[in-house]
Design an enzyme around this catalytic site. Structure first.
Site, PDB file in Angstrom:
ATOM      1  N   GLN A 144      44.280  29.873  55.585  1.00 43.28           N
ATOM      2  CA  GLN A 144      45.665  29.800  55.101  1.00 43.28           C
ATOM      3  C   GLN A 144      46.463  31.011  55.558  1.00 43.28           C
ATOM      4  O   GLN A 144      46.002  32.151  55.478  1.00 43.28           O
ATOM      5  CB  GLN A 144      45.658  29.682  53.560  1.00 43.28           C
ATOM      6  N   LYS A 168      45.461  21.212  48.689  1.00 39.08           N
ATOM      7  CA  LYS A 168      44.692  20.648  49.807  1.00 39.08           C
ATOM      8  C   LYS A 168      43.282  20.252  49.336  1.00 39.08           C
ATOM      9  O   LYS A 168      42.776  19.179  49.657  1.00 39.08           O
ATOM     10  CB  LYS A 168      44.613  21.655  50.965  1.00 39.08           C
ATOM     11  N   ASP A 208      44.045  22.442  61.455  1.00 40.15           N
ATOM     12  CA  ASP A 208      45.450  22.845  61.337  1.00 40.15           C
ATOM     13  C   ASP A 208      46.192  22.649  62.659  1.00 40.15           C
ATOM     14  O   ASP A 208      47.425  22.648  62.688  1.00 40.15           O
ATOM     15  CB  ASP A 208      45.533  24.343  60.985  1.00 40.15           C
TER      16      ASP A 208
HETATM   17  N1  GUN Z   1      50.880  28.413  55.674  1.00 41.05           N
HETATM   18  C1  GUN Z   1      51.966  27.601  55.554  1.00 41.05           C
HETATM   19  N2  GUN Z   1      51.685  26.373  56.042  1.00 41.05           N
HETATM   20  C2  GUN Z   1      50.408  26.405  56.481  1.00 41.05           C
HETATM   21  C3  GUN Z   1      49.546  25.435  57.070  1.00 41.05           C
HETATM   22  O1  GUN Z   1      49.905  24.287  57.312  1.00 41.05           O
HETATM   23  N3  GUN Z   1      48.293  25.872  57.360  1.00 41.05           N
HETATM   24  C4  GUN Z   1      47.879  27.137  57.122  1.00 41.05           C
HETATM   25  N4  GUN Z   1      46.637  27.465  57.462  1.00 41.05           N
HETATM   26  N5  GUN Z   1      48.653  28.056  56.568  1.00 41.05           N
HETATM   27  C5  GUN Z   1      49.905  27.684  56.250  1.00 41.05           C
END
Ligand code: GUN
Length: 293
Positions: free
Chosen positions: A102, A58, A125
């Site tokens: 995350q 990311k 998110d």
């Molecule tokens: N864990 C798995 N996918 C995601 C996501 O899209 N965002 C976040 N914050 N954690 C994740």
């Protein structure tokens, strides 16, 4: 004998390239206007290898489109109160347009409490109940990145969705449930008749065989086999798993929730793993960050 349909790829890398080129242009326009580019922060708690890999991709994607990014790494032992305090600081940080925490978080931290503490206007998110509520009501807000990436992928390839039967396997809060809502909305892509299947569904294969569009987010490697898929179906595979493979230098290969080799020949369109939904999820996060500023 059944007819064999030549499948076409829902190529998330190519689609992402096109979208990210536009995002990069917008980012430089933002920078010219405000004196700084869009800025995303990612909070990573603990040392989970997969989470680190996701967060690093990311951050890298941000840099490639000219965003600023900040990776905040916190110890596995951080208390819930300390993490909530960090979230509140990030909410107030005027140099920051959006941030993510995350998941999964360590067991001693209540992830729902953390999500609720994030300012909905910075929740790129799209996990905050306010943003999920806005999605349900078709109001503007941040859409969760994976479902939103799938919607963009279907749009990019002009996939007709209205009136079709969409079967979603998996009812997670971050993929299956929002996906089922987006596909049933009165919008494009959408206007599907949706079935949301899950671990308690009886005779799953009989249901998936009715799907014109099959979206698989069950989290089990190569779970969907050829006999579960109708000829000419559109299949979107959300899973990603490392499985041991002694023929590879790395010692593993990546597979999805769909047995690609067996299923692809039956499909009109299929999103591969890797290179399908994964890049689109990150692209959606970038789009949300742009929206945040
Ligand atoms: N864990 C798995 N996918 C995601 C996501 O899209 N965002 C976040 N914050 N954690 C994740």
């Amino acid at each position: 004998m059944s007819e064999v349909v030549a499948h076409q790829l829902l190529d998330g890398r190519r689609c992402s390239e096109a979208l990210r080129a536009r995002i990069a242009e917008e980012a430089s326009a933002v920078k010219a206007r405000r004196g700084r580019p869009p800025h995303l922060a990612a909070v990573l708690v603990g040392q989970d290898g997969a989470s680190r890999t996701y967060v690093e991709s990311k951050v890298k994607a941000c840099e490639e489109v000219g965003f600023r990014s900040t990776l905040i790494t916190l110890p596995e032992t951080i208390t819930e109160d300390d993490l909530l305090h960090r979230v509140k600081q990030l909410n107030k940080d005027k140099e920051l347009d959006g941030f993510i925490v995350q998941l999964p978080l360590p067991a001693h931290i209540d992830a729902d409490k953390v999500t609720l503490a994030i300012d909905p206007d910075k929740d790129v998110d799209g996990f905050h109940p306010e943003n999920l509520g806005r999605m349900v009501l078709s109001q503007p807000g941040f859409l969760p990145a994976t479902p939103s990436g799938i919607v963009e992928l279907l749009r990019h390839y002009h996939i007709e969705t209205a009136g079709r039967h969409c079967v979603v396997i998996g009812r997670s809060h971050i993929v299956g449930t929002p996906m089922s809502i987006l596909m049933s909305r009165n919008a494009y892509p959408g206007n599907c008749t949706v079935t949301l299947a899950h671990s308690r569904t009886k005779d799953l294969a009989a249901i998936t065989r009715q799907a014109d569009i099959l979206i698989v987010a069950i989290g089990r490697p190569e779970f969907v086999t050829a006999d579960m898929v109708k000829e000419g179906a559109i299949v979107v595979d959300v899973g990603i798993h490392r499985i041991p493979d002694a023929t590879r230098k790395s010692g593993f290969r990546l597979v999805g929730d769909v047995d690609f080799e067996a299923v692809a020949p039956r499909c009109s369109w299929i999103a591969p793993v890797p290179g399908g939904v994964g890049p689109m999820t990150i692209t959606s996060l970038l789009l949300n960050t742009l929206k945040a500023c």
